[in-house]
Enzyme design. Structure first.
Site, PDB file in Angstrom:
ATOM      1  N   GLY A 144       3.875 -12.822  20.151  1.00  0.00           N
ATOM      2  CA  GLY A 144       4.627 -12.998  18.909  1.00  0.00           C
ATOM      3  C   GLY A 144       6.120 -12.856  19.131  1.00  0.00           C
ATOM      4  N   THR A 190       6.389 -20.490  19.580  1.00  0.00           N
ATOM      5  CA  THR A 190       7.722 -21.091  19.676  1.00  0.00           C
ATOM      6  C   THR A 190       8.488 -20.329  20.756  1.00  0.00           C
ATOM      7  OG1 THR A 190       7.575 -21.475  17.303  1.00  0.00           O
ATOM      8  CG2 THR A 190       9.751 -21.769  18.309  1.00  0.00           C
ATOM      9  N   ARG A 222       0.832  -1.214   0.000  1.00  0.00           N
ATOM     10  CA  ARG A 222       0.000   0.000   0.000  1.00  0.00           C
ATOM     11  C   ARG A 222       0.862   1.257   0.000  1.00  0.00           C
ATOM     12  NH1 ARG A 222      -3.407  -4.459   1.167  1.00  0.00           N
ATOM     13  NH2 ARG A 222      -5.297  -3.889   0.058  1.00  0.00           N
ATOM     14  N   ARG A 238      12.002 -18.604  20.356  1.00  0.00           N
ATOM     15  CA  ARG A 238      12.136 -17.317  19.640  1.00  0.00           C
ATOM     16  C   ARG A 238      11.905 -16.146  20.599  1.00  0.00           C
ATOM     17  NH1 ARG A 238       8.846 -16.603  14.289  1.00  0.00           N
ATOM     18  NH2 ARG A 238      10.551 -15.222  13.709  1.00  0.00           N
ATOM     19  N   ASN A 271       5.050 -16.441  22.897  1.00  0.00           N
ATOM     20  CA  ASN A 271       5.059 -16.845  21.485  1.00  0.00           C
ATOM     21  C   ASN A 271       4.909 -18.359  21.398  1.00  0.00           C
ATOM     22  OD1 ASN A 271       5.490 -16.141  18.662  1.00  0.00           O
ATOM     23  ND2 ASN A 271       7.362 -17.371  18.824  1.00  0.00           N
ATOM     24  N   GLY A 324      -4.163  -1.748  13.358  1.00  0.00           N
ATOM     25  CA  GLY A 324      -2.827  -1.859  12.781  1.00  0.00           C
ATOM     26  C   GLY A 324      -2.544  -0.900  11.640  1.00  0.00           C
ATOM     27  N   LYS A 349      14.266  -6.825   4.466  1.00  0.00           N
ATOM     28  CA  LYS A 349      14.583  -5.856   5.522  1.00  0.00           C
ATOM     29  C   LYS A 349      15.929  -6.121   6.220  1.00  0.00           C
ATOM     30  CE  LYS A 349       9.900  -4.337   6.721  1.00  0.00           C
ATOM     31  NZ  LYS A 349       8.975  -4.062   7.839  1.00  0.00           N
ATOM     32  N   ASP A 373       9.415   1.475  11.849  1.00  0.00           N
ATOM     33  CA  ASP A 373       8.249   0.724  12.334  1.00  0.00           C
ATOM     34  C   ASP A 373       7.975   0.985  13.823  1.00  0.00           C
ATOM     35  OD1 ASP A 373       7.561  -0.453   9.917  1.00  0.00           O
ATOM     36  OD2 ASP A 373       8.863  -2.180  10.226  1.00  0.00           O
TER      37      ASP A 373
HETATM   38  P1  ATR Z   1       6.928 -11.212  10.824  1.00  0.00           P
HETATM   39  O1  ATR Z   1       8.396 -11.172  10.662  1.00  0.00           O
HETATM   40  O2  ATR Z   1       6.159 -10.544   9.715  1.00  0.00           O
HETATM   41  O3  ATR Z   1       6.450 -10.752  12.182  1.00  0.00           O
HETATM   42  P2  ATR Z   1       6.981 -14.061  11.316  1.00  0.00           P
HETATM   43  O4  ATR Z   1       8.394 -14.030  11.678  1.00  0.00           O
HETATM   44  O5  ATR Z   1       6.541 -15.162  10.423  1.00  0.00           O
HETATM   45  O6  ATR Z   1       6.486 -12.746  10.617  1.00  0.00           O
HETATM   46  O7  ATR Z   1       6.106 -14.066  12.650  1.00  0.00           O
HETATM   47  C1  ATR Z   1       4.805 -14.431  12.700  1.00  0.00           C
HETATM   48  C2  ATR Z   1       4.386 -14.561  14.169  1.00  0.00           C
HETATM   49  O8  ATR Z   1       3.073 -15.126  14.234  1.00  0.00           O
HETATM   50  C3  ATR Z   1       5.291 -15.479  14.972  1.00  0.00           C
HETATM   51  O9  ATR Z   1       5.351 -15.016  16.300  1.00  0.00           O
HETATM   52  C4  ATR Z   1       4.559 -16.807  14.866  1.00  0.00           C
HETATM   53  O10 ATR Z   1       4.856 -17.717  15.904  1.00  0.00           O
HETATM   54  P3  ATR Z   1       6.098 -18.766  15.748  1.00  0.00           P
HETATM   55  O11 ATR Z   1       7.330 -17.970  16.113  1.00  0.00           O
HETATM   56  O12 ATR Z   1       5.813 -19.840  16.680  1.00  0.00           O
HETATM   57  O13 ATR Z   1       6.093 -19.204  14.291  1.00  0.00           O
HETATM   58  C5  ATR Z   1       3.144 -16.336  14.996  1.00  0.00           C
HETATM   59  N1  ATR Z   1       2.209 -17.329  14.463  1.00  0.00           N
HETATM   60  C6  ATR Z   1       1.969 -17.614  13.166  1.00  0.00           C
HETATM   61  N2  ATR Z   1       1.037 -18.591  13.070  1.00  0.00           N
HETATM   62  C7  ATR Z   1       0.692 -18.948  14.341  1.00  0.00           C
HETATM   63  C8  ATR Z   1      -0.206 -19.909  14.927  1.00  0.00           C
HETATM   64  N3  ATR Z   1      -0.968 -20.707  14.151  1.00  0.00           N
HETATM   65  N4  ATR Z   1      -0.283 -19.991  16.277  1.00  0.00           N
HETATM   66  C9  ATR Z   1       0.476 -19.183  17.063  1.00  0.00           C
HETATM   67  N5  ATR Z   1       1.346 -18.261  16.572  1.00  0.00           N
HETATM   68  C10 ATR Z   1       1.454 -18.136  15.240  1.00  0.00           C
END
Ligand code: ATR
Length: 279
Positions: A130, A156, A18, A159, A154, A242, A68, A104
């Protein structure tokens, strides 16, 4: 100095950006005979593209996924914010040198300032969901504003732990399965995951442990009113969408390239909302 000039946004793919709409709106508003283009740059071409930015007539560029981190590494000089976030989203040329920043974090906190002035005066804990690229910018923004108790969760966990090590003692990590409880007493919740985005799974979260005067921010802007924000409003909480972050992050780049600091107005917002609704 001529006010005409050219900038662009680069990504791979780039079709859905956008940014041309936002910068195009400002160019028109300020009567600047400049241009802002969308350029698809494949990862293997990024280095050459940035090296030829000036020769191509660009004063600078916005950078989006997946470039980035690489753009930061390729810049001649990067500011403290870009280095802390580990990624650049705004590039400009200064005496032939490629300068990099990341706007950002600025975009996120400026939008919060707009919607809830004094949002951090009470000093309550914040919870951030996240651990991706957007999370890094949000954490940097919160820490720079003095938020000293940030609960990070998060899916995971590793991370989130890596971010806590990097960003320091303000951050404590909580298990994803304990996220409802991590909200206890928080005055701010920020979703930086992709959950709730059109086409992604919903964000399952019970908001009841948040303070009654809490603010809920989502970095997802498609849909603009996410289920999280709707549920926050139902509970009487203040909801921050957002889109504001996307609009405000564009301001510093425009000023660097075109010499005018533009404003994020209702007109601009409506224009982008209309585009989001069309797509
Ligand atoms: P960006 O860099 O754009 O923030 P990303 O690194 O893919 O994108 O991050 C996406 C976030 O959404 C991550 O925190 C991811 O969690 P993981 O680190 O566990 O992958 C989270 N996310 C995506 N799908 C998810 C799901 N189904 N349940 C929980 N968290 C999710």
């Amino acid at each position: 100095m001529s006010r005409a000039g050219k900038a662009c946004v680069i990504g791979w793919p780039i079709e859905h950006s956008r940014s041309p709409l936002i910068h195009g709106f400002w160019l028109e508003r300020h009567g600047i005979e400049g241009a802002y283009e969308k350029v698809a740059v494949a990862p293997e071409d990024l280095k050459d593209f940035l090296a030829s930015l000036e020769a191509k007539g660009f004063r600078g560029a916005n950078v989006t996924v997946p470039h980035k981190e690489a753009a930061l590494a390729l810049a001649d000089e990067a500011d403290e914010t870009a280095r802390a976030i580990g990624a650049a989203n705004t590039l400009w040329l200064k005496d032939g040198r490629l300068m990099a920043s990341n706007t950002d974090a600025y975009g996120f906190v400026t939008h919060l300032d707009d919607i809830v002035p004094g949002w951090h005066d009470a000093g309550h804990p914040a919870c951030v969901l996240g651990a991706g690229g957007a999370t890094r910018a949000v954490l940097k923004g919160l820490i720079d504003r003095g938020v000293s108790d940030i609960r990070l969760t998060n899916r995971t966990r590793e991370r989130a732990e890596a971010l806590a090590r990097e960003f320091g003692p303000a951050i404590t990590v909580h298990d994803w399965d304990d996220r409802d409880r991590a909200l206890k007493g928080c005055g701010l919740l920020v979703n930086t995951t992709s959950l709730g985005m059109t086409g992604a799974p919903p964000l399952e979260l019970d908001l009841s442990a948040l303070r009654d005067d809490a603010i809920v921010a989502d970095i997802v802007y498609a849909p603009l009113e996410t289920d999280l924000l709707a549920r926050a409003r139902e509970r009487g909480l203040r909801a921050v969408d957002g889109l504001g972050m996307l609009l405000h992050q564009a301001v510093p780049g425009f000023e660097k390239w075109f010499g005018v600091r533009p404003e994020v107005t209702e007109d601009l917002r409506s224009r982008i909302v209309a585009d989001l609704e069309d797509s």
